[in-house]
Write a protein that holds these residues in place. Structure first.
Motif, short mmCIF file in Angstrom:
data_model
loop_
_atom_site.label_atom_id
_atom_site.label_comp_id
_atom_site.label_asym_id
_atom_site.label_seq_id
_atom_site.Cartn_x
_atom_site.Cartn_y
_atom_site.Cartn_z
N ARG A 1 0.85 -1.19 0.00
CA ARG A 1 0.00 0.00 0.00
C ARG A 1 0.88 1.24 0.00
O ARG A 1 1.80 1.34 0.77
CB ARG A 1 -0.89 0.03 1.23
N GLY A 2 0.56 2.16 -0.86
CA GLY A 2 1.30 3.41 -0.86
C GLY A 2 2.54 3.37 -1.74
O GLY A 2 3.09 4.40 -2.09
N GLU A 3 2.95 2.17 -2.11
CA GLU A 3 4.15 2.05 -2.93
C GLU A 3 3.93 2.69 -4.29
O GLU A 3 4.82 3.31 -4.86
CB GLU A 3 4.44 0.56 -3.12
N ALA A 4 2.71 2.52 -4.79
CA ALA A 4 2.42 2.93 -6.16
C ALA A 4 2.48 4.43 -6.35
O ALA A 4 2.74 4.91 -7.45
CB ALA A 4 1.06 2.39 -6.58
N ALA A 5 2.23 5.18 -5.29
CA ALA A 5 2.18 6.64 -5.47
C ALA A 5 2.82 7.35 -4.29
O ALA A 5 2.22 8.20 -3.64
CB ALA A 5 0.73 7.08 -5.64
N THR A 6 4.07 7.02 -4.02
CA THR A 6 4.73 7.57 -2.83
C THR A 6 4.93 9.08 -2.91
O THR A 6 4.98 9.75 -1.89
CB THR A 6 6.10 6.92 -2.61
N ASN A 7 5.06 9.58 -4.12
CA ASN A 7 5.39 10.99 -4.25
C ASN A 7 4.17 11.89 -4.29
O ASN A 7 4.28 13.11 -4.36
CB ASN A 7 6.23 11.23 -5.51
N PHE A 8 3.03 11.27 -4.21
CA PHE A 8 1.83 12.08 -4.33
C PHE A 8 1.50 12.82 -3.05
O PHE A 8 1.59 12.26 -1.97
CB PHE A 8 0.64 11.20 -4.70
N LYS A 9 1.20 14.10 -3.17
CA LYS A 9 0.72 14.83 -2.01
C LYS A 9 -0.09 16.02 -2.48
O LYS A 9 0.33 16.74 -3.38
CB LYS A 9 1.93 15.31 -1.19
N PHE A 10 -1.24 16.25 -1.87
CA PHE A 10 -1.99 17.46 -2.17
C PHE A 10 -1.23 18.65 -1.63
O PHE A 10 -0.68 18.58 -0.53
CB PHE A 10 -3.37 17.42 -1.51
N ASP A 11 -1.21 19.69 -2.40
CA ASP A 11 -0.59 20.90 -1.89
C ASP A 11 -1.59 21.57 -0.97
O ASP A 11 -2.67 21.97 -1.40
CB ASP A 11 -0.26 21.80 -3.09
N ASN A 12 -1.26 21.65 0.34
CA ASN A 12 -2.26 22.20 1.26
C ASN A 12 -1.82 23.51 1.90
O ASN A 12 -2.22 23.85 2.98
CB ASN A 12 -2.62 21.17 2.33
N SER A 13 -0.96 24.24 1.18
CA SER A 13 -0.43 25.48 1.75
C SER A 13 -1.55 26.48 2.04
O SER A 13 -1.48 27.25 2.99
CB SER A 13 0.59 26.09 0.80
N SER A 14 -2.61 26.47 1.23
CA SER A 14 -3.65 27.49 1.38
C SER A 14 -4.45 27.29 2.67
O SER A 14 -4.95 28.26 3.23
CB SER A 14 -4.59 27.45 0.18
N SER A 15 -4.56 26.07 3.15
CA SER A 15 -5.42 25.85 4.32
C SER A 15 -4.63 25.24 5.48
O SER A 15 -5.17 24.49 6.26
CB SER A 15 -6.57 24.93 3.93
N SER A 16 -3.36 25.60 5.57
CA SER A 16 -2.50 24.90 6.53
C SER A 16 -2.91 25.11 7.98
O SER A 16 -2.82 24.20 8.79
CB SER A 16 -1.05 25.32 6.33
N SER A 17 -3.36 26.34 8.30
CA SER A 17 -3.67 26.59 9.71
C SER A 17 -4.79 25.67 10.19
O SER A 17 -4.77 25.15 11.30
CB SER A 17 -4.08 28.05 9.91
N ASN A 18 -5.77 25.47 9.33
CA ASN A 18 -6.90 24.60 9.66
C ASN A 18 -6.45 23.17 9.88
O ASN A 18 -6.87 22.52 10.83
CB ASN A 18 -7.89 24.61 8.49
N ASP A 19 -5.60 22.73 8.99
CA ASP A 19 -5.21 21.32 8.98
C ASP A 19 -4.48 20.90 10.24
O ASP A 19 -4.63 19.80 10.71
CB ASP A 19 -4.30 21.02 7.78
N GLU A 20 -3.68 21.84 10.76
CA GLU A 20 -2.84 21.43 11.88
C GLU A 20 -3.66 21.06 13.11
O GLU A 20 -3.38 20.08 13.78
CB GLU A 20 -1.85 22.53 12.22
#
Ligand SMILES: Nc1ncnc2c1ncn2[C@@H]1O[C@H](COP(=O)(O)OP(=O)(O)OP(=O)(O)O)[C@@H](O)[C@H]1O
Ligand SMILES: [Mg+2]
Length: 290
Positions: free
Chosen positions: A260-279
């Motif tokens: 699991r996860g091997e297939a797309a290790t480099n994938f990540k949503f760019d979440n800079s716009s909503s970072s304060s919320n996410d933390e």
């Protein structure tokens, strides 16, 4: 979302897969049909598949229903593998099961549980997403579980107060639940046998006139499973799961995780716009992502 259609329990023999399924049957309040793989196979051409169809018909009619396939490896061997025990009939049965699982609509409320101690020979089609896609590893019991198993196995047995289940649990590292149950059975049997022998000896003496009718009769309250009995049982105990077998299971479990996860290790949503919320959210959901 559509609910998942099934799970697969896998793990070394005697670690409680079948027991867990039984517990689910008791707790869940849904109908429960359990079938062991070999029960589906018959010698008549076409009848095995008909059995599968009938089984799913029954489950649908009784929905919400849990359908349990125990010893799944016996019917769901990799198709066309030609290995020992694999057969054309087996292939047709597994095809039929796959068709039926696919056909069980979300609204039908039929949930499938598979159990096997040979996940390595299972047809990969069975565990692909949309079928039994939740793989749950049932490992050998850890210290806490071993203690709980001792307690469960001896819950109605009179044990001497100086017998520490804690010590027993600590010295049974690597034992399966079935092995632990066996230790308890051996100790109980020995205690019973000893009590019978003592009583027989006493009766012989009574007959010979050395003792009065009730003299020296053991009080049932004093008949207990003592340290001595457990010592003997432990000296006879065995680990039914070898290190080598265990390594195979761990390896399979690791492989499932790593896959699991091997297939797309480099994938990540760019979440800079909503970072304060996410933390703030991350703190609460640490467990979820563990
Ligand atoms: N977690 C547990 N708690 C209590 N008893 C257990 C536990 N695990 C195993 N046992 C004991 O071991 C016996 C065998 O367990 P079970 O039949 O569930 O094993 P299994 O995982 O289905 O094995 P297999 O893969 O060989 O079918 C149970 O009947 C029970 O007595
Ligand atoms: Mg079983």
């Amino acid at each position: 979302m559509n609910p998942s259609k099934g799970v697969l329990f896998y793990g070394p023999p005697g670690c409680g897969k079948t027991l867990l399924a039984k517990a689910i049957a008791n707790e869940c309040g849904a109908n429960f049909i359990s079938i062991k793989g070999p029960e589906l196979l018959t010698q008549w051409f076409g009848e095995s598949e008909a059995n599968v169809r009938e089984l799913f018909d029954k489950a649908r009619a009784a929905s919400p229903c849990i359908l349990m396939f125990d010893e799944m490896d016996s019917i769901a061997k990799t198709r066309g593998s030609g290995g020992p025990g694999s057969s054309e009939a087996g292939d047709r049965v597994i095809n039929q099961i796959l068709t039926e699982i696919d056909g069980v609509g979300a609204r039908k409320n039929v949930f499938c549980i598979g159990a096997t101690n040979r996940p390595d020979i299972l047809d990969p089609a069975v565990i692909r997403p949309g079928r039994l896609d939740q793989l749950i590893y049932i490992p050998l019991p850890d210290l806490k579980s071993r203690l709980a198993i001792f307690k469960a196995a001896l819950r109605t047995a009179p044990i001497a107060p100086d017998v520490s289940l804690d010590v027993l649990a600590r010295s049974t590292h690597g034992f399966s639940g079935a092995d632990i149950t066996e230790i308890c059975t051996t100790a109980s049997k020995l205690a019973i046998r000893e009590a019978i022998l003592t009583e027989e000896e006493r009766l012989k003496k009574v007959e010979a006139g050395d003792l009065d009718e009730d003299e020296g009769k053991a009080d049932p309250k004093d008949l207990m499973i003592t340290k001595k009995h457990f010592n003997f049982a432990m000296s006879r105990a065995r680990r039914s799961v070898s290190e080598k077998d265990l390594a195979l299971f761990e390896e399979f479990a690791e492989k499932q995780k790593a896959g699991r996860g091997e297939a797309a290790t480099n994938f990540k949503f760019d979440n800079s716009s909503s970072s304060s919320n996410d933390e703030t959210e991350d703190e609460n959901t640490d467990d979820l992502y563990a």
